[in-house]
Design a protein around this motif. Structure first.
Motif, PDB file in Angstrom:
ATOM      1  N   SER A   1       0.822  -1.216   0.000  1.00 13.27           N
ATOM      2  CA  SER A   1       0.000   0.000   0.000  1.00 13.27           C
ATOM      3  C   SER A   1       0.850   1.259   0.000  1.00 13.27           C
ATOM      4  CB  SER A   1      -0.932  -0.002   1.218  1.00 13.27           C
ATOM      5  OG  SER A   1      -1.799  -1.101   1.182  1.00 13.27           O
ATOM      6  N   HIS A   2       2.003   1.203   0.674  1.00 11.77           N
ATOM      7  CA  HIS A   2       2.890   2.359   0.705  1.00 11.77           C
ATOM      8  C   HIS A   2       3.420   2.696  -0.693  1.00 11.77           C
ATOM      9  CE1 HIS A   2       3.012   3.604   4.807  1.00 11.77           C
ATOM     10  NE2 HIS A   2       3.420   2.435   5.276  1.00 11.77           N
TER      11      HIS A   2
ATOM     12  N   PRO B   1      -2.587   8.398   5.134  1.00 10.47           N
ATOM     13  CA  PRO B   1      -2.313   7.201   5.944  1.00 10.47           C
ATOM     14  C   PRO B   1      -3.533   6.292   6.092  1.00 10.47           C
ATOM     15  CG  PRO B   1      -1.275   9.111   6.937  1.00 10.47           C
ATOM     16  CD  PRO B   1      -2.118   9.630   5.810  1.00 10.47           C
ATOM     17  N   LEU B   2      -4.721   6.887   6.255  1.00 12.49           N
ATOM     18  CA  LEU B   2      -5.937   6.080   6.385  1.00 12.49           C
ATOM     19  C   LEU B   2      -6.176   5.247   5.137  1.00 12.49           C
ATOM     20  CD1 LEU B   2      -8.496   5.247   7.881  1.00 12.49           C
ATOM     21  CD2 LEU B   2      -9.630   7.286   6.918  1.00 12.49           C
ATOM     22  N   GLN B   3      -5.968   5.844   3.971  1.00 10.62           N
ATOM     23  CA  GLN B   3      -6.153   5.114   2.715  1.00 10.62           C
ATOM     24  C   GLN B   3      -5.146   3.976   2.569  1.00 10.62           C
ATOM     25  OE1 GLN B   3      -5.952   8.771   0.319  1.00 10.62           O
ATOM     26  NE2 GLN B   3      -7.945   8.232  -0.574  1.00 10.62           N
ATOM     27  N   VAL B   4      -3.939   4.197   3.076  1.00  5.88           N
ATOM     28  CA  VAL B   4      -2.908   3.152   3.032  1.00  5.88           C
ATOM     29  C   VAL B   4      -3.379   1.910   3.790  1.00  5.88           C
ATOM     30  CG1 VAL B   4      -0.619   2.491   3.871  1.00  5.88           C
ATOM     31  CG2 VAL B   4      -0.941   4.693   2.717  1.00  5.88           C
ATOM     32  N   TYR B   5      -3.911   2.097   4.993  1.00  5.42           N
ATOM     33  CA  TYR B   5      -4.320   0.956   5.812  1.00  5.42           C
ATOM     34  C   TYR B   5      -5.619   0.332   5.315  1.00  5.42           C
ATOM     35  CZ  TYR B   5      -0.501   2.204   8.834  1.00  5.42           C
ATOM     36  OH  TYR B   5       0.761   2.468   9.316  1.00  5.42           O
TER      37      TYR B   5
ATOM     38  N   THR C   1      -4.916  -2.249  13.021  1.00  2.97           N
ATOM     39  CA  THR C   1      -5.344  -1.184  13.932  1.00  2.97           C
ATOM     40  C   THR C   1      -4.160  -0.648  14.730  1.00  2.97           C
ATOM     41  OG1 THR C   1      -7.553  -2.155  14.145  1.00  2.97           O
ATOM     42  CG2 THR C   1      -6.857  -0.616  15.859  1.00  2.97           C
ATOM     43  N   VAL C   2      -3.333  -1.556  15.241  1.00  2.00           N
ATOM     44  CA  VAL C   2      -2.146  -1.158  16.010  1.00  2.00           C
ATOM     45  C   VAL C   2      -1.208  -0.319  15.151  1.00  2.00           C
ATOM     46  CG1 VAL C   2      -0.031  -2.039  17.077  1.00  2.00           C
ATOM     47  CG2 VAL C   2      -2.236  -3.076  17.629  1.00  2.00           C
ATOM     48  N   LEU C   3      -1.015  -0.728  13.893  1.00  4.05           N
ATOM     49  CA  LEU C   3      -0.138   0.025  12.988  1.00  4.05           C
ATOM     50  C   LEU C   3      -0.741   1.386  12.650  1.00  4.05           C
ATOM     51  CD1 LEU C   3       1.002  -2.819  10.561  1.00  4.05           C
ATOM     52  CD2 LEU C   3       2.466  -1.529  12.127  1.00  4.05           C
ATOM     53  N   ALA C   4      -2.044   1.420  12.384  1.00  7.05           N
ATOM     54  CA  ALA C   4      -2.701   2.679  12.025  1.00  7.05           C
ATOM     55  C   ALA C   4      -2.660   3.683  13.166  1.00  7.05           C
ATOM     56  CB  ALA C   4      -4.148   2.412  11.610  1.00  7.05           C
TER      57      ALA C   4
END
Length: 427
Positions: free
Chosen positions: A115-116, A126-130, A339-342
């Protein structure tokens, strides 16, 4: 005695040699091919290609060991089954949990990496990445619900595209190659070549994943080893070609090493090369996640049969006979990790050390089993001993993350003792 999973009649044998080869390639070729050719060249200069050659040869015994074990003892339990046959149920279950608890962390990391790459091209938040990473994981889980025959067909297409794009990258770079870029050959000394060799080890891990799919191989005794040899040759050729042309075109250094493949492709294709690399990253990560999700759901199924995991882990789909219980467990874990990463509670660099350690522990267990199970095979015994020496020698260099497998072992031992105490009281 094994506990029978829900309405199970066994996993279907649907994987022919081409499917096996593409699953192996997809499991082994990861994001390392995008990052490490440039980083290795920056550390060791042109001599880094010797490290690539050295590691290509060194990991072959590991691939052969896993292939031979799969051929002789095909099982959805994979490496855990091999260990169980030699060292008993507790050791087998422990190695199974090592692998199972690697994928819930490792797969989201790979999906976020893909995604990155897309985010750079499309200017995502960042939200779109996750969200995109989550969609990748959902797509792979759905493919695996329909069975490995469907997942492996998708894998064949994806791996074909990966190979085509990497070949395009190499061919397009040839006109820009120069012998002058190979001097000085060892600018940082020979010790740097050894350091790079250790770094490259992670590019070649993945052989253990497909062992968990061996119960679904068509004629595993014939196709498991052939699949390993074909895929090892293709992987080695792709890796070495990209590394060689990275040096030959000097597509590294000066802040370009982490994107060396993109730099190399853009020499001929211009800005469009960035899109080529972005697409490559997506394909590579999907192929890797696909192979590991399929493998992890099978080990969950196998652990349920052994009574070491909750019974619902062994639940099979009524129509497709696929391990949907294991897939559901993975889906829950993927949601938690994303979730933890976001929320930025931990970064990718730190998080990836956990699955790295458990994969290492899985290999050590498999090699220990291989030494015993392949003792009547001259080449198998040699391959197993070589693999064992390499993995044990490198394990201490994992640092603090080496404690993660030990923590899993401690928890499993505690659970087993509680079960024994309960059985004793009920007698």
């Amino acid at each position: 005695m094994e506990n029978s999973p829900s309405h199970a009649t066994g996993l279907r044998k649907t994987l022919s040699l081409p499917h096996i080869v593409t699953l192996y390639i997809g499991a082994v070729i990861g994001s390392g091919v995008l990052l490490l050719p440039g980083l290795a060249a920056e550390i060791a200069g042109p001599a880094s290609i010797l490290a690539w050659l050295f590691m290509t040869i060194l990991v072959l015994p590991m691939a052969i060991t896993m292939g031979l074990l799969s051929a002789r003892h095909p099982s959805s339990g994979g490496v855990s089954t091999f260990v169980r046959m030699v060292y008993g149920d507790f050791a087998g279950n422990l190695v199974g949990w090592f692998f199972l608890l690697s994928v819930p962390i490792g797969a989201p990391i790979v999906a976020v990496t893909a995604s990155h790459y897309a985010a750079v091209l499309l200017d995502w938040s960042p939200l779109q990445v996750y969200l995109a990473a989550g969609m990748i994981l959902v797509a792979v889980i759905i493919m695996n619900i329909f069975g490995l025959q469907v997942a492996s067909k998708v894998q064949t297409i994806v791996v074909g595209l990966i190979a085509a794009i990497l070949v395009l990258a190499v061919i397009s770079a040839i006109p820009h190659a120069s012998v002058s870029h190979f001097t000085p050959f060892v600018p940082q000394g020979w010790l740097s070549v050894l350091q790079v060799a250790g770094l490259l080890f992670w590019c070649f891990i993945g052989w253990e994943a497909v062992t968990h799919l061996s119960e679904e191989f068509v004629d595993p005794e014939k196709n498991a080893v052939r699949g390993v040899l074909w895929s090892a040759g293709i992987v080695a050729l792709l890796y070495f070609s990209v590394a060689l042309l990275t040096v030959a075109t000097h597509s590294y250094g000066e802040g370009r090493s982490e994107a060396s493949l993109s730099v190399m492709v853009q020499l001929s294709l211009g800005p469009a090369g960035g899109w080529v690399v972005g697409i490559t990253a997506l394909f590579i990560c999907v192929a890797t996640v696909n192979a590991y999700v399929g493998a992890a759901s099978r080990i969950a199924y196998a652990l349920a049969r052994q009574g070491s995991a909750p019974r619902w882990f062994g639940h099979l789909h009524r129509t497709y006979q696929t391990p949907v219980g294991g897939l559901f467990f993975l889906a829950i874990c993927f949601s938690l990790v994303l979730t933890v990463l976001a929320l930025e509670w931990i970064d990718l660099t730190r998080l990836i050390q956990f699955p790295n350690a458990t994969f290492f522990a899985t290999y050590i267990g498999g090699c220990l089993a291989g030494v015993r199970l392949l003792k009547n095979s001259r080449y198998g015994r040699l391959a197993a001993w070589t693999s064992l020496i390499v993995t044990v020698s490198l394990y201490p260099f994992l640092g603090w993350s080496a404690l993660y497998p030990l923590a899993i072992a401690a928890v499993l031992l505690l659970v087993e003792r509680q079960k024994q105490s309960s059985r004793t009281r009920s007698m």
